[in-house]
Design an enzyme around this catalytic site. Structure first.
Site, PDB file in Angstrom:
ATOM      1  N   GLY A   1       1.608  -2.915  11.110  1.00 46.93           N
ATOM      2  CA  GLY A   1       0.139  -2.985  11.104  1.00 46.93           C
ATOM      3  C   GLY A   1      -0.297  -3.245   9.676  1.00 46.93           C
TER       4      GLY A   1
ATOM      5  CG  LEU B   1      17.293  -4.611   8.688  1.00 45.36           C
ATOM      6  CD1 LEU B   1      18.766  -4.617   8.301  1.00 45.36           C
ATOM      7  CD2 LEU B   1      17.044  -5.654   9.782  1.00 45.36           C
TER       8      LEU B   1
ATOM      9  CE  LYS C   1      -5.646 -10.460   4.932  1.00 46.16           C
ATOM     10  NZ  LYS C   1      -5.317 -11.575   4.044  1.00 46.16           N
TER      11      LYS C   1
ATOM     12  CD  GLU D   1      -3.004  -0.864   2.268  1.00 43.53           C
ATOM     13  OE1 GLU D   1      -3.264   0.261   2.714  1.00 43.53           O
ATOM     14  OE2 GLU D   1      -3.525  -1.907   2.677  1.00 43.53           O
TER      15      GLU D   1
ATOM     16  CB  CYS E   1      -0.924  -7.620   4.282  1.00 43.82           C
ATOM     17  SG  CYS E   1      -1.797  -6.730   3.013  1.00 43.82           S
TER      18      CYS E   1
END
Ligand code: UGA
Length: 429
Positions: free
Chosen positions: A257, A250, A263, A155, A260
């Site tokens: 969050g 890194l 989940k 995204e 993807c």
């Protein structure tokens, strides 16, 4: 090639638009009529850089169309790409019921040879299951193939990623289907790796879980740095110089969050449990991430004591920059914990405030960083939005009640901030 996208969520819309831009004819289908009618007018339901312009361009050149008519979409396409969501259910399992439903419909509608590609992130074995469902629901006795073609877009940089992908993974058990999907990707001129469908399905989970583990690992090293007087910025830089480790993912901070990583980690974990395999590393990756998200609160408490009635300013709400997506964003955990502790929250985010307002109407939403910092007892940076780098911190210091800043993304110049009198806390330095 005539291609149909089923499900114009994030993956479907970006994929469809980029394929249309490469000269294919795209029919994009969704059951959501409101979404489809706004897309017909070139309006995108979420923010993604460049997407809106690209959709308008392809609407004009008639290489893309949006419809709720599934029969029309399927019967006018050679290749059908399933891009439907696979949300987590209560046990963390990936819920593939929407894919199963659409597979029944595909079975009843296909009228000649079609390739059905599954782009959604699905548990190992789903392609095989979808093939069975389609076969059981066939009305016309036609041939078809189901191939796995997992998606690796990020995204905020999805259009760039689509045109500059490192790899295209195709899991297939049919040479005929392989040729069709290879032809579709020909204009992208990117390396294509063909595997079994099961391996392709797992490549997606294994990649996301590995990246998330890399983040939790560097976050643990950052926490350890604080205990022993080392600096994570130097440690990570030194690690990056080893090509075996690689330079990316890194950046220590308040954790991952998004729609993807959380989940997919939960899905692999629960799939493992289902078949009797215990993924210890993935479990710990999630555990570390949960603790990391609320670290800024502990840092504020270490200097302010109780946060009851304190005014805390929160910069950044989305899970990462260049998106208005707040799903599983660490900022939401910070909000929940601050509210539990009786703090008052003032916040600013350039893209995602409207999304957060629906969940937390009680916060004070401000138009910029300066207004949000007025009278604050402490500032937390939760998202590395570019504009936070150009803030006038001397002005912020004059507006805030106390000059305390917790940089949850290690993005600000800590030496400068300390030199002008800020109490600066990073993550691991
Ligand atoms: C991720 C993968 O990177 C994509 O390859 C994949 O296609 C996508 O999930 C998906 O499965 O659809 P995305 O969730 O959009 O993409 O975002 P990332 O850029 O991977 O960032 C995820 C989270 O990790 C963000 O909260 C980010 O702030 C955090 N992060 C990332 C860190 O905390 N440190 C880092 O060094 C890198």
């Amino acid at each position: 090639m005539n291609i149909c996208i089923i499900g114009v969520g994030y993956v479907g819309l970006v994929t469809g638009t980029c394929l249309a831009d490469f000269g294919h004819n795209l029919i994009c289908h969704d059951i959501d009529e409101t979404k489809i009618s706004s897309l017909k007018a070139g309006k995108v339901p979420f923010f993604e850089p460049e997407l809106s312009n690209l959709i308008k361009k392809n609407l004009q050149s008639k290489t893309i169309e949006f419809t709720t008519d599934l029969k029309y979409s399927i019967q006018n396409s050679d290749l059908i790409m399933i891009c439907i969501g696979t949300p987590s259910n209560q046990n963390g399992e990936a819920d593939i019921s929407q894919i199963e439903d659409v597979s029944k419909k595909i079975g009843s509608l296909i009228n000649d040879y079609k390739v059905i590609a599954i782009k959604s992130t699905v548990p190992v074995g789903t392609n095989r299951k979808v093939e069975k469902i389609i076969r059981e629901n066939l009305i016309n006795p036609v041939d078809f193939d189901v191939v796995s073609n997992p998606e690796f877009l990020r995204e905020g940089t999805a259009i760039y990623d689509m045109f500059n992908s490192h790899r295209i993974i195709i899991g297939s058990n049919s040479k005929r289907a392989e040729k069709v999907i290879k032809d579709m990707y020909l204009p992208f001129d990117k390396p294509i790796y063909i595997t079994t469908r099961e391996s392709a399905e797992l490549i997606k989970y294994a990649s996301n879980c590995f990246l998330a583990t890399k983040i939790s690992y560097i976050n643990e090293i950052a926490n350890f740095c604080e205990k022993v007087g080392a600096n994570i910025l130097e440690v990570a830089e030194g690690m990056r110089l080893d090509p075996r480790i690689g330079s990316m993912f890194l950046n220590a901070g308040i954790g991952f969050g998004g729609s993807c990583f959380p989940k997919d980690l939960k899905a692999l974990l629960s799939f493992g449990k289902e078949i009797g395999y215990d993924f210890k590393i993935i479990e710990k990756t999630l555990e570390v991430n949960e603790l990391q998200k609320i670290l800024p609160i502990h840092k504020l408490e270490s200097i302010l004591g109780s946060l009851n009635n304190r005014t805390i300013c929160l910069w950044g709400l989305s899970f990462k920059p260049y998106t208005d997506d707040i799903r599983e964003s660490p900022a939401l955990d910070i909000i929940d914990t601050l509210l539990e502790k009786g703090a008052k929250i003032k916040t600013y985010d350039p893209l995602s405030m409207n999304n957060v307002k629906k969940l937390y109407p009680q916060l004070k939403y401000e138009d910029d960083c300066y207004k949000s910092a007025e009278s604050a007892d402490g500032i937390i940076v939760a998202t590395e939005h570019e504009e936070f780098k150009n803030i006038d911190f001397i002005k912020i210091k004059s507006l805030a009640h106390l000059p305390i800043i917790v940089d949850g993304r290690n993005m600000l110049d800590c030496l400068y901030l300390r030199s002008i009198g800020f109490e600066y806390f990073g993550i691991g330095h």
